[in-house]
Design a protein around this motif. Sequence first.
Motif, PDB file in Angstrom:
ATOM      1  N   GLY B   3       0.834  -1.186   0.000  1.00 56.76           N
ATOM      2  CA  GLY B   3       0.000   0.000   0.000  1.00 56.76           C
ATOM      3  C   GLY B   3       0.870   1.237   0.000  1.00 56.76           C
ATOM      4  O   GLY B   3       1.556   1.525  -0.974  1.00 56.76           O
ATOM      5  N   ILE B   4       0.863   1.946   1.119  1.00 60.59           N
ATOM      6  CA  ILE B   4       1.669   3.166   1.249  1.00 60.59           C
ATOM      7  C   ILE B   4       2.656   2.987   2.387  1.00 60.59           C
ATOM      8  O   ILE B   4       2.257   2.573   3.484  1.00 60.59           O
ATOM      9  CB  ILE B   4       0.778   4.387   1.511  1.00 60.59           C
ATOM     10  CG1 ILE B   4      -0.150   4.623   0.323  1.00 60.59           C
ATOM     11  CG2 ILE B   4       1.628   5.624   1.782  1.00 60.59           C
ATOM     12  CD1 ILE B   4      -1.097   5.796   0.517  1.00 60.59           C
ATOM     13  N   THR B   5       3.891   3.275   2.123  1.00 59.66           N
ATOM     14  CA  THR B   5       4.898   3.275   3.174  1.00 59.66           C
ATOM     15  C   THR B   5       5.405   4.693   3.383  1.00 59.66           C
ATOM     16  O   THR B   5       5.522   5.472   2.421  1.00 59.66           O
ATOM     17  CB  THR B   5       6.073   2.353   2.835  1.00 59.66           C
ATOM     18  OG1 THR B   5       6.640   2.754   1.582  1.00 59.66           O
ATOM     19  CG2 THR B   5       5.607   0.912   2.717  1.00 59.66           C
ATOM     20  N   GLN B   6       5.681   5.015   4.632  1.00 62.02           N
ATOM     21  CA  GLN B   6       6.217   6.325   4.989  1.00 62.02           C
ATOM     22  C   GLN B   6       7.458   6.141   5.840  1.00 62.02           C
ATOM     23  O   GLN B   6       7.553   5.217   6.639  1.00 62.02           O
ATOM     24  CB  GLN B   6       5.185   7.142   5.775  1.00 62.02           C
ATOM     25  CG  GLN B   6       3.973   7.541   4.969  1.00 62.02           C
ATOM     26  CD  GLN B   6       3.033   8.445   5.753  1.00 62.02           C
ATOM     27  OE1 GLN B   6       1.861   8.147   5.921  1.00 62.02           O
ATOM     28  NE2 GLN B   6       3.554   9.570   6.242  1.00 62.02           N
ATOM     29  N   ALA B   7       8.404   7.035   5.670  1.00 62.00           N
ATOM     30  CA  ALA B   7       9.623   7.002   6.477  1.00 62.00           C
ATOM     31  C   ALA B   7      10.099   8.423   6.727  1.00 62.00           C
ATOM     32  O   ALA B   7       9.958   9.299   5.846  1.00 62.00           O
ATOM     33  CB  ALA B   7      10.706   6.199   5.760  1.00 62.00           C
ATOM     34  N   PRO B   8      10.642   8.691   7.923  1.00 61.07           N
ATOM     35  CA  PRO B   8      10.744   7.754   9.040  1.00 61.07           C
ATOM     36  C   PRO B   8       9.415   7.597   9.762  1.00 61.07           C
ATOM     37  O   PRO B   8       8.456   8.301   9.459  1.00 61.07           O
ATOM     38  CB  PRO B   8      11.772   8.441   9.951  1.00 61.07           C
ATOM     39  CG  PRO B   8      11.539   9.904   9.715  1.00 61.07           C
ATOM     40  CD  PRO B   8      11.203  10.020   8.248  1.00 61.07           C
ATOM     41  N   ALA B  92      -1.246  10.050   1.508  1.00 57.65           N
ATOM     42  CA  ALA B  92      -2.385   9.289   0.998  1.00 57.65           C
ATOM     43  C   ALA B  92      -2.301   9.224  -0.517  1.00 57.65           C
ATOM     44  O   ALA B  92      -1.600  10.027  -1.149  1.00 57.65           O
ATOM     45  CB  ALA B  92      -3.702   9.930   1.430  1.00 57.65           C
ATOM     46  N   SER B  93      -3.030   8.278  -1.087  1.00 54.89           N
ATOM     47  CA  SER B  93      -3.087   8.194  -2.546  1.00 54.89           C
ATOM     48  C   SER B  93      -4.489   7.794  -2.974  1.00 54.89           C
ATOM     49  O   SER B  93      -5.265   7.239  -2.185  1.00 54.89           O
ATOM     50  CB  SER B  93      -2.057   7.195  -3.081  1.00 54.89           C
ATOM     51  OG  SER B  93      -2.424   5.872  -2.765  1.00 54.89           O
ATOM     52  N   SER B  94      -4.813   8.100  -4.218  1.00 53.46           N
ATOM     53  CA  SER B  94      -6.101   7.704  -4.774  1.00 53.46           C
ATOM     54  C   SER B  94      -5.972   7.576  -6.279  1.00 53.46           C
ATOM     55  O   SER B  94      -5.055   8.144  -6.891  1.00 53.46           O
ATOM     56  CB  SER B  94      -7.194   8.725  -4.425  1.00 53.46           C
ATOM     57  OG  SER B  94      -7.006   9.944  -5.120  1.00 53.46           O
ATOM     58  N   GLY B 106      -1.254   6.216   4.475  1.00 57.38           N
ATOM     59  CA  GLY B 106      -0.105   5.531   5.022  1.00 57.38           C
ATOM     60  C   GLY B 106      -0.144   5.541   6.532  1.00 57.38           C
ATOM     61  O   GLY B 106      -1.065   6.094   7.136  1.00 57.38           O
ATOM     62  N   PRO B 107       0.871   4.946   7.166  1.00 55.40           N
ATOM     63  CA  PRO B 107       0.884   4.813   8.627  1.00 55.40           C
ATOM     64  C   PRO B 107       1.275   6.073   9.379  1.00 55.40           C
ATOM     65  O   PRO B 107       1.089   6.152  10.588  1.00 55.40           O
ATOM     66  CB  PRO B 107       1.916   3.703   8.857  1.00 55.40           C
ATOM     67  CG  PRO B 107       2.824   3.812   7.684  1.00 55.40           C
ATOM     68  CD  PRO B 107       1.959   4.217   6.530  1.00 55.40           C
ATOM     69  N   GLY B 108       1.825   7.054   8.672  1.00 59.73           N
ATOM     70  CA  GLY B 108       2.141   8.322   9.324  1.00 59.73           C
ATOM     71  C   GLY B 108       3.573   8.459   9.776  1.00 59.73           C
ATOM     72  O   GLY B 108       4.291   7.468   9.988  1.00 59.73           O
TER      73      GLY B 108
END
Lengths: 112, 114
Positions: B3-8, B92-94, B106-108
């Motif tokens: 899905g969506i990954t965020q870092a850090p 986010a994505s759409s 994403g998880p933030g």
Amino acid sequence: EDQVTQSPEALRLQEGESSSLNCSYTVSGLRGLFWYRQDPGKGPEFLFTLYSAGEEKEKERLKATLTKKESFLHITAPKPEDSATYLCAVHGTQGGSEKLVFGKGTKLTVNP
Amino acid sequence: IAGITQAPTSQILAAGRRMTLRCTQDMRHNAMYWYRQDLGLGLRLIHYSNTAGTTGKGEVPDGYSVSRANTDDFPLTLASAVPSQTSVYFCASSQRGGNTDTQYFGPGTRLTVL
């Protein structure tokens, strides 16, 4: 300007005690109304999209309904794992989906 | 599928420092968004991109910049961080193209600016 108001801000239920969350909205025209669930420290998780008045959608213990002025998220016989913040958002006809307007959420706590 | 990954996941940053928050999606969505979430204020849009190569300003763009060099990545840069940018940031994505589209988050990234 599109607006979304969610009530109550917080709700405490006993396990098995059914209730409803409210999302009142003002838009020039509605393209879609969205419900999300957000757990602490996590991102919002999509639940439902409603497009027109009279529409209903269900998922497990959750049922979302829509009128021309508001949406309800009905929770039937909730369990502790239903505890989360529930967000409502609307997409009006003025602009693309970057114009999605979110409410501030209802924090639901279900006690065992 | 991630899905969506965020870092850090989280970061503590000194005021005045530059910081880039990363966001990658594997759903091949054409649109991507950056939000910040603050207690009592809800989710507010910072910047968005309808397709690779284009970006737009949201409700609270000041102090932030974005780029969209390809479909999958949408980094958010704070050129010189200030304490008021302490927040939780969600990407986010759409898939745009219909009457409306669902945004997936994403998880933030939890950012603290001291």
